[in-house]
Each structure stands twice: as structure tokens, then as C-alpha cells.
Design an enzyme around this catalytic site. Structure first.
Site, PDB file in Angstrom:
ATOM      1  N   LYS A 113       9.163 -11.479  -4.541  1.00 33.70           N
ATOM      2  CA  LYS A 113      10.084 -10.451  -4.051  1.00 33.70           C
ATOM      3  C   LYS A 113      11.053 -10.214  -5.189  1.00 33.70           C
ATOM      4  CE  LYS A 113      13.815  -9.418  -0.827  1.00 33.70           C
ATOM      5  NZ  LYS A 113      14.715  -9.942   0.234  1.00 33.70           N
TER       6      LYS A 113
ATOM      7  N   ILE B 123      10.339  -5.838   1.053  1.00 28.99           N
ATOM      8  CA  ILE B 123      11.099  -6.634   2.019  1.00 28.99           C
ATOM      9  C   ILE B 123      12.453  -5.959   2.120  1.00 28.99           C
ATOM     10  CG2 ILE B 123      12.114  -8.870   2.536  1.00 28.99           C
ATOM     11  CD1 ILE B 123       9.747 -10.183   1.138  1.00 28.99           C
TER      12      ILE B 123
END
Length: 297
Positions: free
Chosen positions: A165, A207
Site C-alpha cells: 500500500k 485502500i
């Protein structure tokens, strides 16, 4: 082959609802159902947006259990298991695996300022303790350290390290990481505003903080980008830009909780040292939600 091809699309960094100082289990379960029904392709509980820094260990673990149970296997659950204490990160990771999480989100150790070798050994220790995929969370603005591409290459050789991420705010990293580790290394944007550009450079999903409030729009954006329909994705982005800006005028989780309160989905309760958004920011968030079509004027 990628170690887990299902981690794509729009995955909210779930807020943790509170009521009277405690985790609001009913509201959390309702959020899980709403997110999945709205097209979210994964759930990411107990990250920073889930107020993990102010959850007790018992609360942290209970939130993971609630999300996994309510999800009922419908979408992947990537449970936050980050800490600047390696032993603590391992404890959270082992629990998340036993609870049924599909993967782990492990942040680069913050405040301690480890070297690249220190970060490698930290992630290796977590890797060696579990049997599910691990997503590296690289966020230099919060953790102070930036994991290098070279360190990621080393980690990707381990059995469970599956992707990143990326919240570096450096879009060049997408291409550099893709070149170094190949297209199967999972690359998830950690920044809502630049997620569309991230996808164009080879990303697999986002995300997202804003997906807490606008799950359908964020899912539509990611779905269009994954299909290569960037004209459609840009139209969705145009609707979301004011909300992306407004949500992060103050800490993003506070912005997300305010938006969810406006939608009648949770209480606007936040733990110190963070506070609910100011009335001025609340007004901007409301206007942005109206612009996006999420509520009436």
C-alpha cells in the site's frame, strides 16, 4: 503468478465506530454489509483510519473478529497488524490469521526510524510467524522512514510478502516497483486523490479513506480503471475531487466519520488526541457530498 490476485479494486480503510467510549459493534457490522453491497472489493479494518493507535489490543483484535465474522467470506479482509514493536506486530498478525483474515497490512515501523535492514528484519519476522499474504504499508509522512524499492525486492522473495500500500505521494514509485518486481507485485494506492493516476501507471486498486463515505463511487472508479476505461473513471473522479479535498482538510478519519454521521450511519465519536472536524470543515464536507450526489442539498 501473484501471491493473491483477489486484492484489487476499492477497499475502504474502515473507520471504527464508537458509542459511549466503546466500539459500536452494531454500527460496524452494518458498515461491513453496506460496503460490500455498495461494491467494495475488500475491507481493511484497524489501520490508522480505524484509529488503531488508540484502540486497546483487545479492542483491536475484537474489531478484526467482528469484521471477519460479518463479512462471511464475501470479500477479502486485509487486517491491520502494524506496530513499531516487532513482537506486538507479530501478536496482532497471528491473531488476525487465526480470526480468519485473508491478509495483513503491516506498516513500516514509525518513530523508531529503523534502517532498511531493520525494516527488512521486522517484516521478515512477521512473515515467518504467519501463513497469509502481507501487504507492506509504506507511508513516509507518518512513519518518517521510506522503504526503498531494493528492500521491497528482498522482501518479495519471502513466501508471504505480496505487495504494497503506497502512500509515498510519489507516482514514479508505481513504475519503479513494477519494473523491479513485475506486474504481479500487488500495488495499492494509499492516497485517494492520486489513485486514478496510480492505476494508470500499473496499480491494482486503492485502500481508500473516502470509500468509507462514497463506496459506490470509489468502486465505480476502480472498476473503470481496471477495465482500462479511463474516460469513465475520469468522470467519476470529477465528482469525487471536492470530497477528496474536504475529507483531508483535517485528519482523514475525522472527515470520514463526519461524512458517515451525515449519512446517519455512525456516531461522530473520535478518540483523543484527534477531534471531530470543525464546523467550517463540516460545511465543506457536506457541500462536497452534495456535489458528489451522496445527499441532497
Amino acid at each position: 503468478m501473484t501471491k493473491h490476485p483477489a486484492f484489487t479494486g476499492s477497499m475502504p480503510a474502515l473507520v471504527t465506530p464508537f458509542k459511549d467510549g466503546k466500539v459500536d459493534e452494531a454500527a460496524l457490522r452494518a458498515l461491513v454489509d453496506w460496503q460490500i453491497e455498495s461494491g467494495s472489493t475488500g475491507l481493511v479494518p484497524v489501520g490508522t483510519t480505524g484509529e488503531s493507535p488508540t484502540l486497546s489490543h483487545d479492542e483491536h483484535k475484537r474489531v478484526v473478529e467482528i469484521v471477519v465474522a460479518q463479512n462471511k467470506g464475501r470479500v477479502p479482509v486485509i487486517a491491520g497488524a502494524g506496530s513499531n514493536n516487532t513482537t506486538e506486530a507479530i501478536d496482532l498478525a497471528v491473531h488476525a490469521e487465526k480470526a480468519g483474515a485473508n491478509a495483513l497490512l503491516v506498516v513500516t515501523p514509525y518513530y523508531n526510524k529503523p534502517t532498511q535492514e531493520g525494516m527488512y528484519q521486522h517484516f521478515k519476522a512477521v512473515n515467518d510467524a504467519v501463513g497469509i499474504p502481507i501487504i507492506i504499508y509504506n507511508i513516509p509522512p507518518r512513519s518518517v522512514v521510506d522503504m526503498s524499492v531494493e528492500t521491497m525486492v528482498r522482501l518479495y522473495e519471502l513466501k508471504n510478502i505480496a505487495g504494497v500500500k503506497d502512500a509515498t505521494a510519489n507516482l514514479a514509485r508505481v513504475s519503479q516497483q513494477r519494473h523491479a518486481m513485475g506486474p504481479d507485485f500487488i500495488q495499492l494506492s494509499g492516497e485517494d486523490m492520486t489513485a486514478l493516476a496510480y492505476m494508470a501507471a500499473g496499480g491494482h486498486g486503492c485502500i481508500s479513506v473516502v470509500a468509507n463515505v462514497a463506496p459506490r463511487l470509489c468502486a465505480d472508479l476502480m472498476e473503470a480503471a481496471l477495465k482500462g476505461d479511463y474516460a469513465k473513471a475520469l468522470k467519476v473522479q470529477d465528482r469525487l475531487v471536492p470530497l477528496h479535498d474536504a475529507t483531508f482538510k483535517e485528519p482523514g478519519l475525522a472527515g470520514a466519520k463526519h461524512g458517515l454521521k451525515l449519512l446517519g450511519r455512525i456516531e461522530e465519536e473520535i478518540r483523543l488526541p484527534l477531534l471531530p472536524v470543525t464546523p467550517a470543515t463540516g460545511k465543506v464536507i457536506r457541500e462536497a457530498m452534495v456535489f458528489a450526489g451522496l445527499m441532497n442539498a
